[in-house]
Scaffold this motif. Sequence first.
Motif, PDB file in Angstrom:
ATOM      1  N   GLY A   1      27.268  11.070   5.968  1.00 52.01           N
ATOM      2  CA  GLY A   1      26.112  11.775   6.097  1.00 52.01           C
ATOM      3  C   GLY A   1      25.459  11.618   7.500  1.00 52.01           C
ATOM      4  N   GLY A   2      24.424  12.121   8.038  1.00 51.94           N
ATOM      5  CA  GLY A   2      23.878  12.007   9.183  1.00 51.94           C
ATOM      6  C   GLY A   2      22.790  12.609   9.613  1.00 51.94           C
TER       7      GLY A   2
ATOM      8  N   LEU B   1      21.275  -2.218   7.616  1.00 55.24           N
ATOM      9  CA  LEU B   1      19.805  -2.295   7.159  1.00 55.24           C
ATOM     10  C   LEU B   1      19.224  -0.894   7.749  1.00 55.24           C
ATOM     11  CD1 LEU B   1      19.008  -5.655   7.610  1.00 55.24           C
ATOM     12  CD2 LEU B   1      19.578  -4.566   5.538  1.00 55.24           C
ATOM     13  N   GLY B   2      20.082  -0.136   8.373  1.00 53.87           N
ATOM     14  CA  GLY B   2      19.474   1.171   9.014  1.00 53.87           C
ATOM     15  C   GLY B   2      18.720   1.946   8.024  1.00 53.87           C
ATOM     16  N   PRO B   3      19.319   2.354   6.817  1.00 53.80           N
ATOM     17  CA  PRO B   3      18.626   3.161   5.949  1.00 53.80           C
ATOM     18  C   PRO B   3      16.976   2.400   5.372  1.00 53.80           C
ATOM     19  CG  PRO B   3      20.683   3.193   5.032  1.00 53.80           C
ATOM     20  CD  PRO B   3      20.822   2.152   6.561  1.00 53.80           C
ATOM     21  N   ILE B   4      17.325   1.045   5.209  1.00 54.40           N
ATOM     22  CA  ILE B   4      15.865   0.412   4.602  1.00 54.40           C
ATOM     23  C   ILE B   4      14.997   0.589   5.842  1.00 54.40           C
ATOM     24  CG2 ILE B   4      16.441  -2.021   4.914  1.00 54.40           C
ATOM     25  CD1 ILE B   4      15.508  -2.099   1.920  1.00 54.40           C
TER      26      ILE B   4
ATOM     27  N   ARG C   1       0.662  -1.036  -0.080  1.00 60.93           N
ATOM     28  CA  ARG C   1      -0.174  -0.033  -0.011  1.00 60.93           C
ATOM     29  C   ARG C   1       0.985   1.257   0.155  1.00 60.93           C
ATOM     30  NH1 ARG C   1      -4.983  -0.435   2.677  1.00 60.93           N
ATOM     31  NH2 ARG C   1      -5.020   1.672   2.397  1.00 60.93           N
ATOM     32  N   ALA C   2       2.063   1.234   0.260  1.00 61.83           N
ATOM     33  CA  ALA C   2       3.038   2.360   0.443  1.00 61.83           C
ATOM     34  C   ALA C   2       4.344   1.950  -0.049  1.00 61.83           C
ATOM     35  CB  ALA C   2       2.902   2.707   1.978  1.00 61.83           C
ATOM     36  N   VAL C   3       5.161   2.957  -0.285  1.00 62.15           N
ATOM     37  CA  VAL C   3       6.715   2.803  -0.540  1.00 62.15           C
ATOM     38  C   VAL C   3       7.385   3.887   0.001  1.00 62.15           C
ATOM     39  CG1 VAL C   3       6.623   3.938  -2.993  1.00 62.15           C
ATOM     40  CG2 VAL C   3       8.347   2.433  -2.333  1.00 62.15           C
ATOM     41  N   GLY C   4       8.508   3.406   0.584  1.00 64.20           N
ATOM     42  CA  GLY C   4       9.565   4.206   1.297  1.00 64.20           C
ATOM     43  C   GLY C   4      10.746   4.212   0.538  1.00 64.20           C
ATOM     44  N   VAL C   5      11.644   5.263  -0.056  1.00 60.55           N
ATOM     45  CA  VAL C   5      12.724   5.082  -0.338  1.00 60.55           C
ATOM     46  C   VAL C   5      13.878   5.866   0.058  1.00 60.55           C
ATOM     47  CG1 VAL C   5      13.675   5.504  -2.905  1.00 60.55           C
ATOM     48  CG2 VAL C   5      11.357   5.219  -2.837  1.00 60.55           C
ATOM     49  N   SER C   6      15.064   5.122   0.065  1.00 63.26           N
ATOM     50  CA  SER C   6      16.238   5.567   0.942  1.00 63.26           C
ATOM     51  C   SER C   6      17.364   5.984  -0.306  1.00 63.26           C
ATOM     52  CB  SER C   6      16.818   4.773   2.084  1.00 63.26           C
ATOM     53  OG  SER C   6      18.174   5.086   2.324  1.00 63.26           O
ATOM     54  N   VAL C   7      17.866   6.928  -0.330  1.00 61.05           N
ATOM     55  CA  VAL C   7      18.897   7.184  -1.187  1.00 61.05           C
ATOM     56  C   VAL C   7      20.175   8.060  -0.624  1.00 61.05           C
ATOM     57  CG1 VAL C   7      17.386   7.425  -3.367  1.00 61.05           C
ATOM     58  CG2 VAL C   7      17.436   9.540  -1.795  1.00 61.05           C
ATOM     59  N   PRO C   8      21.083   8.046  -1.535  1.00 58.97           N
ATOM     60  CA  PRO C   8      22.419   8.578  -0.932  1.00 58.97           C
ATOM     61  C   PRO C   8      22.457   9.878  -1.658  1.00 58.97           C
ATOM     62  CG  PRO C   8      22.937   7.403  -2.859  1.00 58.97           C
ATOM     63  CD  PRO C   8      21.252   7.274  -2.376  1.00 58.97           C
TER      64      PRO C   8
ATOM     65  N   ALA D   1      10.049   9.352   0.594  1.00 56.16           N
ATOM     66  CA  ALA D   1      11.616   9.214   0.224  1.00 56.16           C
ATOM     67  C   ALA D   1      12.421  10.173   0.801  1.00 56.16           C
ATOM     68  CB  ALA D   1      11.912   9.890  -1.489  1.00 56.16           C
ATOM     69  N   GLY D   2      13.397   9.733   1.371  1.00 58.41           N
ATOM     70  CA  GLY D   2      14.321  10.417   2.180  1.00 58.41           C
ATOM     71  C   GLY D   2      15.999  10.100   2.041  1.00 58.41           C
ATOM     72  N   ASN D   3      16.715  11.037   2.720  1.00 54.25           N
ATOM     73  CA  ASN D   3      17.950  10.743   2.606  1.00 54.25           C
ATOM     74  C   ASN D   3      18.520   9.441   3.494  1.00 54.25           C
ATOM     75  OD1 ASN D   3      20.663  11.492   4.635  1.00 54.25           O
ATOM     76  ND2 ASN D   3      21.160  11.871   2.484  1.00 54.25           N
ATOM     77  N   ASP D   4      19.360   8.678   2.984  1.00 50.53           N
ATOM     78  CA  ASP D   4      19.906   7.477   3.714  1.00 50.53           C
ATOM     79  C   ASP D   4      20.224   7.529   5.167  1.00 50.53           C
ATOM     80  OD1 ASP D   4      22.126   8.572   2.770  1.00 50.53           O
ATOM     81  OD2 ASP D   4      22.872   6.833   1.697  1.00 50.53           O
ATOM     82  N   ALA D   5      21.263   8.643   5.502  1.00 45.81           N
ATOM     83  CA  ALA D   5      21.642   8.689   6.845  1.00 45.81           C
ATOM     84  C   ALA D   5      20.644   9.269   7.823  1.00 45.81           C
ATOM     85  CB  ALA D   5      22.712   9.626   6.552  1.00 45.81           C
ATOM     86  N   THR D   6      19.668  10.142   7.207  1.00 43.99           N
ATOM     87  CA  THR D   6      18.669  10.569   8.066  1.00 43.99           C
ATOM     88  C   THR D   6      17.431   9.490   8.353  1.00 43.99           C
ATOM     89  OG1 THR D   6      18.762  12.670   6.662  1.00 43.99           O
ATOM     90  CG2 THR D   6      16.861  12.281   8.372  1.00 43.99           C
ATOM     91  N   LEU D   7      17.087   8.689   7.352  1.00 40.16           N
ATOM     92  CA  LEU D   7      16.533   7.608   7.651  1.00 40.16           C
ATOM     93  C   LEU D   7      17.138   6.549   8.583  1.00 40.16           C
ATOM     94  CD1 LEU D   7      14.874   6.985   4.096  1.00 40.16           C
ATOM     95  CD2 LEU D   7      13.676   7.772   5.772  1.00 40.16           C
TER      96      LEU D   7
END
Length: 373
Positions: free
Chosen positions: A204-205, A354-357, A131-138, A171-177
């Motif tokens: 990142g952070g 596995l933190g970002p995902i 039902r939803a998608v969440g994306v982590s990107v560098p 969607a969001g930044n990998d380190a933030t997620l």
Amino acid sequence: MTTRSIELLRVVHQDPGVTRAAAARRLGVGTGAATELVTKLSRAMLLTQGPAAPSGTRGRPTTVLLPHPGGPLALAVAITHEAWRVEAVELGGASVTALSGRHAGATWAEVRDAVRAALHELRLRYGDRPRAVGVSVPGTVSRDHRLEAVGVGWHDVDLTELWPDAEIFTAGNDATLAATAESHRGAAAGAALALHLRIEAGLGGAVVEGGRPLIGARGAAGEFGHMPFGDPAVRCPCGARGCWGIAVDGHELARLLGEPVPVDPITYARRLITAAAAGPGRELTAVRAIAATLGRGVAGLVNALDADLVTLGGLGADLLATVPEEIATAYRDGLMSIHRDAPPPVVPAALGDLGPIAGAAEEAWSALLPRLA
Ligand SMILES: [Zn+2]
């Protein structure tokens, strides 16, 4: 669906396997009302009940609340400089399936097509459950889901191309997620002000205060890798000189060893850190140098932010395991005396790679939960 139903789903999401009695207490409702809510949510295929593991004590058997096996799913995507991973994640945060691939040096179009195909496969497999998608990107992500990722050379990319007609897209930044996930389910749970730093290709952070990350006006906060804690003689791909991020990753290791910058800087750095762990040699010298640069910068940020906990993810965790003294010495030396008596702990991120995902899944789920009507 009532607010109370959503609240109960939130409790089970936070703590899958919670007993029905404990969930009722958290909601402030009686057992009768809780049973009624659970029955309704079971019929809606959102929750299921199971027997609790035997506790050895006598008394009435306890019922625990679990995600329904046919319930909704969030699809979580993590794209790094070298690889991608897609997971189907149920209520409670557990991943039921994962697909992954590698892409070092690929264009956005190639990575997009691979991820889109994986998402499509999961939607075929699970029907209408995703039902939803969440994306982590560098890179940095704007509020309209456009990505700037200087490290991989992707500019003004529209991330919604990954699933254009998604009901819920986050969607969001990998380190933030990763920082958010670490504060919800990892090493930073309970910290007042946690600083999470993640080294992959660059650094990142995020600062997470009371469980909420500082996002910034344009969603670009947390680019600690572009603070001038590095060598002013070195130009960063971002355009600035002396950036910290490229002084603590594979780029700097290559520079110190007189080797060309590799196309897979994360794997390259990890290989060198492994070699350094084996004993003295030029790898160990180079790894010690970046560890000291890391520790010094962490001290500067702790001074600036008054953090009570620092978690290190990605290569930061590898460095912490391999050359802890170099990080600790530089960290202590850089702290103001008010922090030095009891330095805020610097610990590896519990969720690891596995933190970002996990953070991407968390974002998608928090957008999905209120819509489960
Ligand atoms: Zn930079």
